[in-house]
Write a protein that holds these residues in place. Structure first.
Motif, PDB file in Angstrom:
ATOM      1  N   ASN A 122      58.483  14.506  35.860  1.00  0.00           N
ATOM      2  CA  ASN A 122      59.328  14.443  34.733  1.00  0.00           C
ATOM      3  C   ASN A 122      60.256  13.331  34.757  1.00  0.00           C
ATOM      4  OD1 ASN A 122      57.809  16.460  33.414  1.00  0.00           O
ATOM      5  ND2 ASN A 122      58.871  17.892  34.851  1.00  0.00           N
ATOM      6  N   LYS A 123      60.121  12.201  35.318  1.00  0.00           N
ATOM      7  CA  LYS A 123      61.369  11.228  35.265  1.00  0.00           C
ATOM      8  C   LYS A 123      60.721   9.984  34.499  1.00  0.00           C
ATOM      9  CE  LYS A 123      63.815  12.202  38.750  1.00  0.00           C
ATOM     10  NZ  LYS A 123      65.450  12.355  38.500  1.00  0.00           N
ATOM     11  N   LYS A 124      61.994   9.319  33.900  1.00  0.00           N
ATOM     12  CA  LYS A 124      61.672   7.926  33.247  1.00  0.00           C
ATOM     13  C   LYS A 124      61.242   7.055  34.199  1.00  0.00           C
ATOM     14  CE  LYS A 124      64.719   9.494  29.532  1.00  0.00           C
ATOM     15  NZ  LYS A 124      65.705   8.899  28.420  1.00  0.00           N
ATOM     16  N   VAL A 125      60.200   6.143  33.830  1.00  0.00           N
ATOM     17  CA  VAL A 125      59.737   5.333  34.926  1.00  0.00           C
ATOM     18  C   VAL A 125      59.275   4.007  34.077  1.00  0.00           C
ATOM     19  CG1 VAL A 125      57.717   4.804  36.490  1.00  0.00           C
ATOM     20  CG2 VAL A 125      58.683   7.159  36.214  1.00  0.00           C
ATOM     21  N   PHE A 126      59.583   2.810  34.773  1.00  0.00           N
ATOM     22  CA  PHE A 126      59.194   1.620  34.222  1.00  0.00           C
ATOM     23  C   PHE A 126      58.373   0.739  35.314  1.00  0.00           C
ATOM     24  CE2 PHE A 126      63.401   1.100  35.763  1.00  0.00           C
ATOM     25  CZ  PHE A 126      63.617   0.055  36.397  1.00  0.00           C
ATOM     26  N   MET A 127      57.580  -0.221  34.872  1.00  0.00           N
ATOM     27  CA  MET A 127      56.844  -1.169  35.713  1.00  0.00           C
ATOM     28  C   MET A 127      57.213  -2.566  35.557  1.00  0.00           C
ATOM     29  SD  MET A 127      53.055   1.022  35.235  1.00  0.00           S
ATOM     30  CE  MET A 127      53.496   1.307  33.532  1.00  0.00           C
ATOM     31  N   TYR A 134      67.911   9.766  40.933  1.00  0.00           N
ATOM     32  CA  TYR A 134      67.873   8.823  39.876  1.00  0.00           C
ATOM     33  C   TYR A 134      67.479   9.384  38.491  1.00  0.00           C
ATOM     34  CZ  TYR A 134      68.663   5.711  43.854  1.00  0.00           C
ATOM     35  OH  TYR A 134      69.111   5.077  44.928  1.00  0.00           O
ATOM     36  N   ASP A 135      67.999   8.590  37.282  1.00  0.00           N
ATOM     37  CA  ASP A 135      67.660   8.917  36.259  1.00  0.00           C
ATOM     38  C   ASP A 135      66.254   7.994  35.739  1.00  0.00           C
ATOM     39  OD1 ASP A 135      69.976  10.607  35.480  1.00  0.00           O
ATOM     40  OD2 ASP A 135      71.157   8.725  35.697  1.00  0.00           O
ATOM     41  N   ARG A 136      66.254   6.734  36.095  1.00  0.00           N
ATOM     42  CA  ARG A 136      65.192   6.055  35.751  1.00  0.00           C
ATOM     43  C   ARG A 136      64.657   5.399  37.136  1.00  0.00           C
ATOM     44  NH1 ARG A 136      68.071   2.390  31.272  1.00  0.00           N
ATOM     45  NH2 ARG A 136      69.196   1.973  33.414  1.00  0.00           N
ATOM     46  N   ILE A 137      63.261   5.348  37.309  1.00  0.00           N
ATOM     47  CA  ILE A 137      62.546   4.823  38.474  1.00  0.00           C
ATOM     48  C   ILE A 137      61.662   3.751  38.006  1.00  0.00           C
ATOM     49  CG2 ILE A 137      61.187   5.238  40.318  1.00  0.00           C
ATOM     50  CD1 ILE A 137      62.351   8.270  39.929  1.00  0.00           C
ATOM     51  N   GLY A 138      61.958   2.532  38.606  1.00  0.00           N
ATOM     52  CA  GLY A 138      61.219   1.460  38.415  1.00  0.00           C
ATOM     53  C   GLY A 138      60.211   1.050  39.633  1.00  0.00           C
ATOM     54  N   PHE A 139      58.757   0.748  39.379  1.00  0.00           N
ATOM     55  CA  PHE A 139      57.872   0.138  40.349  1.00  0.00           C
ATOM     56  C   PHE A 139      57.501  -1.330  40.161  1.00  0.00           C
ATOM     57  CE2 PHE A 139      57.309   4.815  40.357  1.00  0.00           C
ATOM     58  CZ  PHE A 139      57.453   4.976  41.655  1.00  0.00           C
ATOM     59  N   ALA A 140      57.738  -1.994  40.993  1.00  0.00           N
ATOM     60  CA  ALA A 140      57.451  -3.554  40.958  1.00  0.00           C
ATOM     61  C   ALA A 140      56.780  -3.989  42.071  1.00  0.00           C
ATOM     62  CB  ALA A 140      58.645  -4.065  40.816  1.00  0.00           C
ATOM     63  N   VAL A 164      66.760   2.919  40.036  1.00  0.00           N
ATOM     64  CA  VAL A 164      66.312   2.463  41.339  1.00  0.00           C
ATOM     65  C   VAL A 164      64.940   1.791  40.925  1.00  0.00           C
ATOM     66  CG1 VAL A 164      64.933   4.416  42.059  1.00  0.00           C
ATOM     67  CG2 VAL A 164      65.607   2.799  43.667  1.00  0.00           C
ATOM     68  N   ILE A 165      64.789   0.579  41.864  1.00  0.00           N
ATOM     69  CA  ILE A 165      63.484  -0.044  41.463  1.00  0.00           C
ATOM     70  C   ILE A 165      62.844  -0.021  42.989  1.00  0.00           C
ATOM     71  CG2 ILE A 165      61.977  -2.182  41.350  1.00  0.00           C
ATOM     72  CD1 ILE A 165      64.329  -3.028  39.267  1.00  0.00           C
ATOM     73  N   VAL A 166      61.677   0.515  42.983  1.00  0.00           N
ATOM     74  CA  VAL A 166      60.981   0.467  44.281  1.00  0.00           C
ATOM     75  C   VAL A 166      59.954  -0.651  44.375  1.00  0.00           C
ATOM     76  CG1 VAL A 166      59.269   1.876  45.767  1.00  0.00           C
ATOM     77  CG2 VAL A 166      61.137   3.015  44.476  1.00  0.00           C
ATOM     78  N   TYR A 167      59.773  -1.407  45.288  1.00  0.00           N
ATOM     79  CA  TYR A 167      59.087  -2.630  44.980  1.00  0.00           C
ATOM     80  C   TYR A 167      58.419  -3.170  46.533  1.00  0.00           C
ATOM     81  CZ  TYR A 167      62.508  -5.419  48.078  1.00  0.00           C
ATOM     82  OH  TYR A 167      63.318  -5.648  48.964  1.00  0.00           O
ATOM     83  N   ALA A 168      57.272  -3.917  46.032  1.00  0.00           N
ATOM     84  CA  ALA A 168      56.725  -4.402  47.477  1.00  0.00           C
ATOM     85  C   ALA A 168      56.525  -5.970  47.042  1.00  0.00           C
ATOM     86  CB  ALA A 168      55.253  -3.681  47.589  1.00  0.00           C
ATOM     87  N   CYS A 224      72.350  -5.735  36.922  1.00  0.00           N
ATOM     88  CA  CYS A 224      72.195  -4.499  36.184  1.00  0.00           C
ATOM     89  C   CYS A 224      72.652  -3.160  36.938  1.00  0.00           C
ATOM     90  CB  CYS A 224      70.642  -4.209  35.691  1.00  0.00           C
ATOM     91  SG  CYS A 224      69.846  -5.316  34.656  1.00  0.00           S
ATOM     92  N   ASN A 225      73.303  -3.495  38.191  1.00  0.00           N
ATOM     93  CA  ASN A 225      73.582  -2.550  39.171  1.00  0.00           C
ATOM     94  C   ASN A 225      72.603  -1.438  39.211  1.00  0.00           C
ATOM     95  OD1 ASN A 225      75.436  -1.187  40.684  1.00  0.00           O
ATOM     96  ND2 ASN A 225      76.110   0.085  39.068  1.00  0.00           N
ATOM     97  N   VAL A 226      71.278  -1.823  39.766  1.00  0.00           N
ATOM     98  CA  VAL A 226      70.398  -1.262  40.255  1.00  0.00           C
ATOM     99  C   VAL A 226      70.264  -1.030  41.926  1.00  0.00           C
ATOM    100  CG1 VAL A 226      67.899  -1.314  39.958  1.00  0.00           C
ATOM    101  CG2 VAL A 226      69.231  -1.747  37.961  1.00  0.00           C
ATOM    102  N   ASP A 227      69.681   0.111  42.433  1.00  0.00           N
ATOM    103  CA  ASP A 227      69.326   0.287  43.640  1.00  0.00           C
ATOM    104  C   ASP A 227      67.907  -0.269  44.016  1.00  0.00           C
ATOM    105  OD1 ASP A 227      71.914   1.599  44.223  1.00  0.00           O
ATOM    106  OD2 ASP A 227      71.070   3.514  43.876  1.00  0.00           O
ATOM    107  N   LEU A 228      67.678  -1.038  45.119  1.00  0.00           N
ATOM    108  CA  LEU A 228      66.574  -1.287  45.428  1.00  0.00           C
ATOM    109  C   LEU A 228      65.878  -0.738  46.788  1.00  0.00           C
ATOM    110  CD1 LEU A 228      66.797  -5.319  45.289  1.00  0.00           C
ATOM    111  CD2 LEU A 228      65.818  -3.535  43.691  1.00  0.00           C
ATOM    112  N   ILE A 229      64.531  -0.158  46.825  1.00  0.00           N
ATOM    113  CA  ILE A 229      63.858   0.220  47.875  1.00  0.00           C
ATOM    114  C   ILE A 229      62.807  -0.636  48.083  1.00  0.00           C
ATOM    115  CG2 ILE A 229      62.493   2.296  48.919  1.00  0.00           C
ATOM    116  CD1 ILE A 229      64.330   4.099  47.082  1.00  0.00           C
TER     117      ILE A 229
END
Length: 144
Positions: A73-78, A44-50, A4-8, A26-31
């Motif tokens: 304890n999550k895998k996170v990307f920015m 979610y296994d991986r969480i992105g913040f954008a 998932v990518i959480v974005y603003a 990439c078949n990614v969910d968005l919030i």
């Protein structure tokens, strides 16, 4: 892996343009953190913040969302878009408090009309462009 990518994306749609392309490819969910300030991210296994960069940090809705909703304890990307420079530190502080594994960072130019840039019609016009979108998709596709 479920991602998932959480974005603003609040001014010019720079970040939204990136994350929508990533989600499609990439078949990614968005919030959208502005519209949905609370969410359960535990599945979610991986969480992105954008976000765009505002005063040398991610948008305040992203910082608040990460602080209040991110499980430990999550895998996170920015991912960030910026007129001047990328700035990850304030978000990294929150991510470290949550004991996350930061698996990557991506940034690219984004059209910016803040402050004096408005007087000259903005900077980084046309960004993110096609090359930026391809690079963002490649970044997320390559995450482990």
């Amino acid at each position: 892996m479920k991602t998932v990518i959480v974005y603003a994306s609040v001014h010019h749609g720079n970040t939204k343009k990136l994350v929508e392309k990533i989600a499609k490819e990439c078949n990614v969910d968005l919030i959208d953190a502005v519209q949905q300030p609370k969410a359960d991210l535990s599945d979610y296994d991986r969480i992105g913040f954008a976000s765009g960069i505002y005063f040398s940090k991610f948008h305040q809705t992203i910082l608040k969302f990460a602080s209040e909703n991110l499980p430990e304890n999550k895998k996170v990307f920015m991912i960030c878009t910026y007129g001047g420079n990328a700035a990850y530190k304030p978000l990294e502080v929150i991510l470290k408090e949550k004991k996350t594994d930061i698996i990557g960072k991506f940034g690219c130019k984004g059209y910016d009309t803040f402050g004096p840039f408005k007087l000259v019609g903005g900077i980084a016009k046309g960004h993110p462009d096609g090359n930026d979108l391809k690079a963002a998709v490649s970044f997320v596709a390559g995450l482990q």
